[in-house]
Design a protein around this motif. Structure first.
Motif, PDB file in Angstrom:
ATOM      1  N   ARG A 290       0.841  -1.211   0.000  1.00  0.00           N
ATOM      2  CA  ARG A 290       0.000   0.000   0.000  1.00  0.00           C
ATOM      3  C   ARG A 290       0.874   1.259   0.000  1.00  0.00           C
ATOM      4  O   ARG A 290       0.540   2.246  -0.663  1.00  0.00           O
ATOM      5  N   LEU A 291       1.960   1.226   0.735  1.00  0.00           N
ATOM      6  CA  LEU A 291       2.870   2.370   0.759  1.00  0.00           C
ATOM      7  C   LEU A 291       3.569   2.546  -0.587  1.00  0.00           C
ATOM      8  O   LEU A 291       3.651   3.662  -1.116  1.00  0.00           O
ATOM      9  N   LYS A 292       4.057   1.452  -1.157  1.00  0.00           N
ATOM     10  CA  LYS A 292       4.753   1.523  -2.443  1.00  0.00           C
ATOM     11  C   LYS A 292       3.814   1.949  -3.568  1.00  0.00           C
ATOM     12  O   LYS A 292       4.255   2.534  -4.570  1.00  0.00           O
ATOM     13  N   ALA A 293       2.528   1.684  -3.410  1.00  0.00           N
ATOM     14  CA  ALA A 293       1.548   2.045  -4.449  1.00  0.00           C
ATOM     15  C   ALA A 293       1.468   3.554  -4.651  1.00  0.00           C
ATOM     16  O   ALA A 293       0.975   4.019  -5.690  1.00  0.00           O
ATOM     17  N   GLU A 294       1.955   4.316  -3.693  1.00  0.00           N
ATOM     18  CA  GLU A 294       1.942   5.774  -3.824  1.00  0.00           C
ATOM     19  C   GLU A 294       2.916   6.255  -4.904  1.00  0.00           C
ATOM     20  O   GLU A 294       2.793   7.369  -5.407  1.00  0.00           O
ATOM     21  N   ASN A 295       3.885   5.407  -5.242  1.00  0.00           N
ATOM     22  CA  ASN A 295       4.825   5.723  -6.320  1.00  0.00           C
ATOM     23  C   ASN A 295       4.287   5.139  -7.631  1.00  0.00           C
ATOM     24  O   ASN A 295       4.094   3.920  -7.730  1.00  0.00           O
ATOM     25  N   PRO A 296       4.027   5.951  -8.651  1.00  0.00           N
ATOM     26  CA  PRO A 296       3.405   5.457  -9.885  1.00  0.00           C
ATOM     27  C   PRO A 296       4.170   4.317 -10.549  1.00  0.00           C
ATOM     28  O   PRO A 296       3.544   3.364 -11.045  1.00  0.00           O
ATOM     29  N   PRO A 352      10.528   3.369  17.441  1.00  0.00           N
ATOM     30  CA  PRO A 352      11.703   4.095  16.929  1.00  0.00           C
ATOM     31  C   PRO A 352      12.859   3.164  16.555  1.00  0.00           C
ATOM     32  O   PRO A 352      13.522   3.365  15.531  1.00  0.00           O
ATOM     33  N   LYS A 353      13.127   2.155  17.383  1.00  0.00           N
ATOM     34  CA  LYS A 353      14.205   1.213  17.092  1.00  0.00           C
ATOM     35  C   LYS A 353      13.921   0.440  15.814  1.00  0.00           C
ATOM     36  O   LYS A 353      14.814   0.288  14.959  1.00  0.00           O
ATOM     37  N   ILE A 354      12.696  -0.032  15.655  1.00  0.00           N
ATOM     38  CA  ILE A 354      12.320  -0.799  14.462  1.00  0.00           C
ATOM     39  C   ILE A 354      12.463   0.054  13.205  1.00  0.00           C
ATOM     40  O   ILE A 354      13.029  -0.382  12.189  1.00  0.00           O
ATOM     41  N   CYS A 355      11.971   1.276  13.277  1.00  0.00           N
ATOM     42  CA  CYS A 355      12.011   2.170  12.113  1.00  0.00           C
ATOM     43  C   CYS A 355      13.435   2.562  11.758  1.00  0.00           C
ATOM     44  O   CYS A 355      13.786   2.664  10.574  1.00  0.00           O
ATOM     45  N   ASN A 356      14.254   2.770  12.779  1.00  0.00           N
ATOM     46  CA  ASN A 356      15.654   3.099  12.532  1.00  0.00           C
ATOM     47  C   ASN A 356      16.382   1.952  11.845  1.00  0.00           C
ATOM     48  O   ASN A 356      17.146   2.156  10.883  1.00  0.00           O
ATOM     49  N   MET A 357      16.139   0.728  12.315  1.00  0.00           N
ATOM     50  CA  MET A 357      16.779  -0.435  11.702  1.00  0.00           C
ATOM     51  C   MET A 357      16.296  -0.657  10.273  1.00  0.00           C
ATOM     52  O   MET A 357      17.068  -1.051   9.401  1.00  0.00           O
ATOM     53  N   GLU A 363      14.725  10.140  11.402  1.00  0.00           N
ATOM     54  CA  GLU A 363      13.672  11.105  11.099  1.00  0.00           C
ATOM     55  C   GLU A 363      13.564  11.231   9.591  1.00  0.00           C
ATOM     56  O   GLU A 363      14.342  10.634   8.840  1.00  0.00           O
ATOM     57  N   GLY A 364      12.574  11.988   9.135  1.00  0.00           N
ATOM     58  CA  GLY A 364      12.399  12.205   7.706  1.00  0.00           C
ATOM     59  C   GLY A 364      11.084  11.660   7.199  1.00  0.00           C
ATOM     60  O   GLY A 364      10.321  11.009   7.940  1.00  0.00           O
ATOM     61  N   VAL A 365      10.804  11.909   5.924  1.00  0.00           N
ATOM     62  CA  VAL A 365       9.523  11.519   5.329  1.00  0.00           C
ATOM     63  C   VAL A 365       9.331  10.004   5.348  1.00  0.00           C
ATOM     64  O   VAL A 365       8.284   9.494   5.776  1.00  0.00           O
ATOM     65  N   LEU A 366      10.352   9.263   4.883  1.00  0.00           N
ATOM     66  CA  LEU A 366      10.230   7.804   4.860  1.00  0.00           C
ATOM     67  C   LEU A 366      10.102   7.249   6.268  1.00  0.00           C
ATOM     68  O   LEU A 366       9.277   6.359   6.518  1.00  0.00           O
ATOM     69  N   TYR A 367      10.907   7.770   7.185  1.00  0.00           N
ATOM     70  CA  TYR A 367      10.841   7.317   8.577  1.00  0.00           C
ATOM     71  C   TYR A 367       9.432   7.492   9.129  1.00  0.00           C
ATOM     72  O   TYR A 367       8.879   6.580   9.759  1.00  0.00           O
ATOM     73  N   ASP A 368       8.823   8.638   8.860  1.00  0.00           N
ATOM     74  CA  ASP A 368       7.478   8.908   9.379  1.00  0.00           C
ATOM     75  C   ASP A 368       6.448   7.951   8.784  1.00  0.00           C
ATOM     76  O   ASP A 368       5.552   7.468   9.485  1.00  0.00           O
ATOM     77  N   HIS A 372       4.284   5.091  10.874  1.00  0.00           N
ATOM     78  CA  HIS A 372       2.836   4.926  10.802  1.00  0.00           C
ATOM     79  C   HIS A 372       2.473   3.498  10.430  1.00  0.00           C
ATOM     80  O   HIS A 372       1.545   2.906  10.998  1.00  0.00           O
ATOM     81  N   LEU A 373       3.229   2.923   9.492  1.00  0.00           N
ATOM     82  CA  LEU A 373       2.995   1.539   9.073  1.00  0.00           C
ATOM     83  C   LEU A 373       3.202   0.574  10.249  1.00  0.00           C
ATOM     84  O   LEU A 373       2.362  -0.308  10.490  1.00  0.00           O
ATOM     85  N   VAL A 374       4.301   0.746  10.976  1.00  0.00           N
ATOM     86  CA  VAL A 374       4.595  -0.148  12.091  1.00  0.00           C
ATOM     87  C   VAL A 374       3.537  -0.003  13.191  1.00  0.00           C
ATOM     88  O   VAL A 374       3.138  -0.998  13.805  1.00  0.00           O
ATOM     89  N   GLN A 375       3.065   1.206  13.416  1.00  0.00           N
ATOM     90  CA  GLN A 375       2.028   1.439  14.423  1.00  0.00           C
ATOM     91  C   GLN A 375       0.807   0.578  14.134  1.00  0.00           C
ATOM     92  O   GLN A 375       0.151   0.052  15.054  1.00  0.00           O
ATOM     93  N   GLU A 376       0.490   0.417  12.869  1.00  0.00           N
ATOM     94  CA  GLU A 376      -0.695  -0.358  12.470  1.00  0.00           C
ATOM     95  C   GLU A 376      -0.503  -1.866  12.629  1.00  0.00           C
ATOM     96  O   GLU A 376      -1.457  -2.634  12.493  1.00  0.00           O
TER      97      GLU A 376
END
Length: 378
Positions: A290-296, A352-357, A363-368, A372-376
């Motif tokens: 779903r996240l990758k689908a944002e890129n045409p 934060p640890k999961i996203c960093n790894m 931080e940054g757009v991809l990190y954010d 959000h993805l990991v939160q779900e």
């Protein structure tokens, strides 16, 4: 890095040195001995404790080799291949200087360990071990030139070299039928992860890579539910083994960099939290799609899967890619593999640890987006 392009249609594919692939019932009995590199070869078996203690498979291979070719067995490789076990296995293999062949039996951990032992053997003697793999899961580790293992701090690491590629693969459903169903089905989703993420990888080629990936996805969607319903059906097992091969072998030596975000998240979730990689794919793949689908460009590649799973293509790649994500979610539920990372004792303080790894950033757009993805996933 040579990128594959759609317009103009161009690319570059470099195969590995895989020499033989056998598949079908009793393939081990029929072909193992002919696969040894010389008449004087000595082979050492690398496997896990469950196969050694709970099935007759390891004894069967030991008997096939006979005293002439059998050098020993190390059956202490656990999930995610802890480095302490890898060290012990390496020491066991290197005690006999006549060993020129290593036989891995099992899933990703013993197969990766055998590749790592071959690498270490080269460091010590200047020679790589001839590697025969008898996989019993669908993780497809036998198809890659990477050997992953877990450091003492719980972080996954490894070595990646073309020279450690498996020389011979033997897919025998009579061996794979011994695999617990949850492990079998979840590693099938790992193979699905390979197939989907390689579709949008910038160095994946149209032929043979993407064509094989699409047929792999089709077979996995069709036969994983059938295998769940009839776990002893050897035809279903064999078809799934070939789908697993098709999901990762076309990776090729030309593909550079990691497979994709779902795999990166899998490594971040896997060994640090003792979550099997098949399960990490069940957790992350649909959300990453779903996240990758944002890129045409990525959406256009993902959408290609639809006709292969019995759904028509529309005129909007983004919506079609979301349908693929929904189909993946539905398949995970159908296989009885739906879960959360809370089920594995992971707390939200670990985000934060999961996203960093997974992203290499703090931080940054991809990190954010990944946060959000990991939160779900909770």
């Amino acid at each position: 890095m040579t990128e594959s392009t759609e317009s103009p249609l161009s690319g570059y594919w470099a195969p590995t040195h895989l020499k033989r692939l056998y598949y079908g019932p009793s393939s081990v009995d029929k072909h193992l001995m002919s696969c040894l590199p010389t008449e004087k070869s000595k082979a050492f078996i690398i496997t896990g404790s469950s196969l050694a203690k709970k099935t007759p498979l390891i004894k069967q291979v030991e008997d096939l080799l006979t005293k002439k070719h059998y050098a020993g067995t190390f059956s202490g490789i656990g999930q995610h291949a802890p480095v302490q076990q890898l060290d012990a296995a390496t020491e066991a293999v290197q005690k006999d200087s006549d060993v020129d062949t290593i036989i891995s039996i099992g899933g990703g951990s013993p197969i990766d360990s055998a590749k790592a032992i071959s690498h270490r053997s080269h460091e010590k003697t200047g020679k790589y071990l001839y590697h025969i793999s008898i996989p019993t899961t669908l993780s497809a580790a036998e198809c890659s030139f990477t050997a992953g293992y877990t450091k003492e701090d719980g972080v996954k690491t490894g070595v990646s070299k073309p020279e450690i590629v498996v020389d011979v693969i033997i897919y025998d459903p009579k061996f794979a039928v011994q695999t617990p169903q949850k492990l079998w089905l979840s590693t099938g989703m790992r193979a699905m992860d390979h197939a989907i993420e390689l579709l949008y990888h910038p160095t994946s080629t149209e032929v043979p890579t993407k064509q094989l990936l699409l047929t792999a996805a089709a077979t996995l969607f069709a036969y994983l539910p059938k295998s769940k319903a009839e776990p002893e059906n050897e035809d279903y097992i064999t078809r799934l083994q070939l789908a697993a091969w098709s999901s990762l072998y076309p990776y090729g030596l030309n593909v550079k960099g990691g497979l994709g975000l779902s795999h990166s998240l899998g490594y971040a979730l896997g060994s640090p939290y003792s979550i099997p990689h098949g399960i990490t794919s069940c957790l992350t793949l649909a959300s990453v799609v779903r996240l990758k689908a944002e890129n045409p460009e990525d959406a256009a590649q993902i959408a290609r899967v639809l006709p292969f799973i019995g759904q028509p293509r529309g005129e909007d790649d983004y919506r079609d890619a979301l349908k693929v994500a929904d189909a993946i979610d539905n398949l995970v539920r159908e296989l009885g593999l739906a879960c959360t990372i809370t089920d594995y004792g992971v707390g939200e303080d670990q985000i934060p640890k999961i996203c960093n790894m997974a992203t290499g950033a703090k931080e940054g757009v991809l990190y954010d987006k990944v946060a959000h993805l990991v939160q779900e996933l909770f």
